[in-house]
Design an enzyme around this catalytic site. Structure first.
Site, PDB file in Angstrom:
ATOM      1  N   CYS A   1      13.376  11.572   5.702  1.00 53.32           N
ATOM      2  CA  CYS A   1      13.568  11.193   7.109  1.00 53.32           C
ATOM      3  C   CYS A   1      15.005  11.439   7.552  1.00 53.32           C
ATOM      4  CB  CYS A   1      13.201   9.728   7.287  1.00 53.32           C
ATOM      5  SG  CYS A   1      14.058   8.656   6.128  1.00 53.32           S
TER       6      CYS A   1
ATOM      7  N   GLU B   1       9.807  16.369  15.066  1.00 56.30           N
ATOM      8  CA  GLU B   1      10.078  16.335  13.628  1.00 56.30           C
ATOM      9  C   GLU B   1       9.111  17.294  12.918  1.00 56.30           C
ATOM     10  OE1 GLU B   1       8.789  12.868  11.392  1.00 56.30           O
ATOM     11  OE2 GLU B   1      10.736  12.780  10.411  1.00 56.30           O
TER      12      GLU B   1
ATOM     13  N   LYS C   1       0.854  -1.190   0.000  1.00 56.32           N
ATOM     14  CA  LYS C   1       0.000   0.000   0.000  1.00 56.32           C
ATOM     15  C   LYS C   1       0.890   1.240   0.000  1.00 56.32           C
ATOM     16  CE  LYS C   1      -2.019   2.596   3.044  1.00 56.32           C
ATOM     17  NZ  LYS C   1      -1.968   3.884   2.318  1.00 56.32           N
TER      18      LYS C   1
ATOM     19  N   GLU D   1      10.483   1.768  10.008  1.00 57.69           N
ATOM     20  CA  GLU D   1      11.398   2.877   9.681  1.00 57.69           C
ATOM     21  C   GLU D   1      10.622   4.154   9.916  1.00 57.69           C
ATOM     22  OE1 GLU D   1      14.440   2.326   9.092  1.00 57.69           O
ATOM     23  OE2 GLU D   1      14.334   0.172   8.724  1.00 57.69           O
TER      24      GLU D   1
HETATM   25  P1  NAD Z   1       2.304   8.192   7.886  1.00 55.91           P
HETATM   26  O1  NAD Z   1       2.740   7.410   9.075  1.00 55.91           O
HETATM   27  O2  NAD Z   1       1.187   9.127   8.032  1.00 55.91           O
HETATM   28  O3  NAD Z   1       1.891   7.221   6.692  1.00 55.91           O
HETATM   29  C1  NAD Z   1       2.771   6.253   6.174  1.00 55.91           C
HETATM   30  C2  NAD Z   1       1.958   5.140   5.549  1.00 55.91           C
HETATM   31  O4  NAD Z   1       1.238   4.470   6.580  1.00 55.91           O
HETATM   32  C3  NAD Z   1       0.908   5.615   4.553  1.00 55.91           C
HETATM   33  O5  NAD Z   1       0.827   4.687   3.494  1.00 55.91           O
HETATM   34  C4  NAD Z   1      -0.368   5.608   5.370  1.00 55.91           C
HETATM   35  O6  NAD Z   1      -1.523   5.467   4.610  1.00 55.91           O
HETATM   36  C5  NAD Z   1      -0.134   4.402   6.251  1.00 55.91           C
HETATM   37  N1  NAD Z   1      -0.889   4.375   7.499  1.00 55.91           N
HETATM   38  C6  NAD Z   1      -1.336   5.430   8.227  1.00 55.91           C
HETATM   39  N2  NAD Z   1      -2.025   4.987   9.313  1.00 55.91           N
HETATM   40  C7  NAD Z   1      -1.992   3.631   9.265  1.00 55.91           C
HETATM   41  C8  NAD Z   1      -2.500   2.608  10.111  1.00 55.91           C
HETATM   42  N3  NAD Z   1      -3.196   2.873  11.216  1.00 55.91           N
HETATM   43  N4  NAD Z   1      -2.277   1.325   9.772  1.00 55.91           N
HETATM   44  C9  NAD Z   1      -1.565   1.027   8.660  1.00 55.91           C
HETATM   45  N5  NAD Z   1      -1.062   1.950   7.815  1.00 55.91           N
HETATM   46  C10 NAD Z   1      -1.264   3.249   8.124  1.00 55.91           C
HETATM   47  O7  NAD Z   1       3.623   8.907   7.359  1.00 55.91           O
HETATM   48  P2  NAD Z   1       3.740   9.952   6.165  1.00 55.91           P
HETATM   49  O8  NAD Z   1       3.187  11.251   6.650  1.00 55.91           O
HETATM   50  O9  NAD Z   1       3.236   9.338   4.910  1.00 55.91           O
HETATM   51  O10 NAD Z   1       5.338  10.066   6.018  1.00 55.91           O
HETATM   52  C11 NAD Z   1       6.116  10.949   6.741  1.00 55.91           C
HETATM   53  C12 NAD Z   1       6.796  10.236   7.888  1.00 55.91           C
HETATM   54  O11 NAD Z   1       7.533   9.121   7.413  1.00 55.91           O
HETATM   55  C13 NAD Z   1       7.815  11.119   8.581  1.00 55.91           C
HETATM   56  O12 NAD Z   1       7.694  10.963   9.975  1.00 55.91           O
HETATM   57  C14 NAD Z   1       9.143  10.564   8.113  1.00 55.91           C
HETATM   58  O13 NAD Z   1      10.224  10.787   8.979  1.00 55.91           O
HETATM   59  C15 NAD Z   1       8.828   9.118   7.987  1.00 55.91           C
HETATM   60  N6  NAD Z   1       9.787   8.455   7.100  1.00 55.91           N
HETATM   61  C16 NAD Z   1      10.705   7.597   7.641  1.00 55.91           C
HETATM   62  C17 NAD Z   1      11.664   6.992   6.823  1.00 55.91           C
HETATM   63  C18 NAD Z   1      12.688   6.037   7.385  1.00 55.91           C
HETATM   64  O14 NAD Z   1      13.278   5.300   6.607  1.00 55.91           O
HETATM   65  N7  NAD Z   1      12.938   6.021   8.674  1.00 55.91           N
HETATM   66  C19 NAD Z   1      11.657   7.266   5.459  1.00 55.91           C
HETATM   67  C20 NAD Z   1      10.710   8.151   4.951  1.00 55.91           C
HETATM   68  C21 NAD Z   1       9.769   8.735   5.774  1.00 55.91           C
END
Ligand code: NAD
Length: 481
Positions: free
Chosen positions: A282, A384, A173, A248
């Protein structure tokens, strides 16, 4: 209008409910299509298709799977420009960045794991008295891969590629905010005749489609990249079901500049670390720690360099910073700026929404921002922001630099700028961080472990670390005498 569909068992379809979510181009603030608002029923179909496909894919040879991953990489490469334009439109990032970083890296992910699986091996202990031990590694079965919006295809493929290489079938997804390149990936699978059901892509919101993947009883592992708060929700539910989980998560990464650093390189590195991809990586260095004796000089040079970053239409080749991914996220950044001001932060440059003229006049743009004068413990330096905002903090000696660097709940990445090798080793050793770069930021060898400590996550991706995650070990002991 672009009508994105799920890709399940090799077929394209909308959500069973018929519901959709809108797709917005953040650089012009216009709706340009829709995605299926998938839920339990759609995930059920995808898991069923994946389970059936696993019967043959799970028992196939590494050479067979490697061949398919390479064909997938070739398929993306043959449409590179289309993928790059889609990524830019969906995310707001400069098309030049998508063309040179995001899409090539996604191609590299498939090629890398196509190679890695051919070089994997397992352990054997031949000197146990009276016994031979050897370890098998079986694929897990159906696994879930859930990815964020900041590096859409790059991070989606970083999970899918090792999962498939190891012999699993995937229900993936992508973020509902940036689903377009995942849809193009599905089209590429269709074009090249990728085995049906091996890779299934379900679109929709996190709490609906994402949660349905995480809680499905036949999904054996979840590889998740996203925010820390979401990671906690997933960890809880996966823990309940005793599922393997790789998380991650977020970061608040330090860029540490010592007085003996090559300042030209350090300043260039700090600017790239702070503002690449609109600061929405990130790994971005959002706290710049500067040794006090060079603080004023480095601050002034940083302000000059950051003020010169060209914010503009992502489709123009000379744009260095494009749009923020969504209106919600832009508002979050604006809110963080008001907190920074109320905490006494001095805005050295930026700090405002940017209004462009012409095509992008309604888009979500924000000026690259530097802030000084804040305590390390304040909200701005602890949370963040995930936007083009970095703070400057002076330090007096090495131990203070390490203490400041480690003073947040996060522990993902750090960069250290010094010409003293001993300083580099000592500081690198002491940083609570999954990744430390010295005199550089962001170069990645895909074999190395990738991931964070503390609130930045659990587990490591990359190379054989990812292949281990996506397999289950079984030891066999045979009596030999
Ligand atoms: P998010 O957590 O809102 O969403 C990430 C994914 O999770 C999306 O596909 C979303 O639809 C899904 N999701 C949301 N709620 C869910 C649930 N309850 N169950 C299952 N899936 C769910 O994050 P975002 O806003 O899309 O991305 C930004 C964040 O990602 C930042 O905090 C960033 O630091 C982090 N990030 C981390 C890395 C890493 O490698 N550590 C890399 C890129 C981004």
């Amino acid at each position: 209008m672009t009508r994105i569909e799920n890709y399940i068992g090799g077929q394209f379809s909308g959500a069973e409910s018929g519901d959709t979510l809108p797709l917005i181009d953040p650089s012009i603030n216009e709706e340009y299509g829709s995605i299926p608002a998938s839920g339990d029923d759609d995930v059920e179909r995808a898991v069923h298709a994946a389970s059936r496909a696993f019967e043959s894919w799970g028992g196939s040879t590494p050479t067979f799977r490697s061949g398919w991953l390479n064909r997938l990489a070739d398929g993306i490469e043959s449409r590179l420009e289309q993928f790059a334009e889609a990524e830019s439109r969906d995310n707001g990032k400069p098309v030049s960045l998508a063309r040179t970083v995001d899409i090539p890296r996604a191609i590299a992910n498939f090629r890398f794991f196509a190679g890695a699986i051919l070089h994997d091996s397992s352990d054997a202990y031949t000197d146990t008295p009276g016994a031979l031990n050897y370890t098998l590694r079986h694929p897990l079965g159906v696994v879930g891969c859930i990815s964020p919006w900041n590096l859409p295809l790059y991070l989606f493929s970083w999970k899918i590629a090792p999962a498939l290489a190891a012999g699993n079938c995937v229900v993936g997804k992508p973020s509902e905010v940036t689903p377009l390149t995942a849809y193009l990936l599905a089209q590429t699978c269709d074009e090249i005749g990728f085995p049906e059901g091996v890779l299934n892509i379900v679109h929709g919101s996190g709490p609906s489609a994402g949660a349905a993947i995480v809680t499905h009883k036949d999904v054996r592992a979840i590889s998740f990249t996203g925010g820390t708060a979401t990671g906690r929700v997933i960890a809880k539910s996966a823990g309940e079901a005793l599922k393997k989980v790789s998380l991650e998560l977020g970061g608040k990464n330090p860029t540490i500049i010592f007085a003996d650093a090559n300042l030209d390189e350090a300043i260039d590195g700090a600017v790239r670390a702070g503002f690449s991809n609109q600061g929405q990586i990130c790994l971005c260095g959002s706290r710049i720690l500067i040794e006090r004796s060079i603080y004023d000089e480095v601050r002034d040079r940083l302000v000059e360099a950051v003020s010169a970053i060209k914010v503009g239409d992502p489709l123009l080749e000379d744009t260095q910073m494009g749009a923020i991914v969504s209106e919600d996220h832009l508002n979050k950044i604006i809110h963080h700026l008001s907190i920074a001001r109320s905490e006494g932060g001095v805005i050295l440059c930026g700090g405002e929404r940017v209004s462009l003229e012409g095509r992008c006049e309604n888009g979500f743009f924000f000026s690259p921002t530097l802030i000084e004068g804040l305590e390390a413990s304040c909200q701005t330096n602890q949370e963040e922001i995930f936007g083009p905002v970095a703070t400057l903090l002076p330090f007096d000696d090495e131990s203070k630099a390490i203490q400041l660097a480690n003073s947040t709940p996060y522990g993902l990445a750090a960069s250290v700028w010094t010409t003293n090798l001993e300083t580099a080793h000592r500081v690198g050793h002491e940083l609570q961080s999954g990744i430390v770069w010295v005199n550089c930021w962001m170069p990645r060898d895909l074999r190395t472990p990738f991931g964070g400590s503390k609130d930045s996550g659990m587990g490591r991706e990359g190379g054989f670390h990812a292949l281990r995650f996506f397999t289950e070990s079984k030891n066999i002991t045979i009596k030999t005498a």
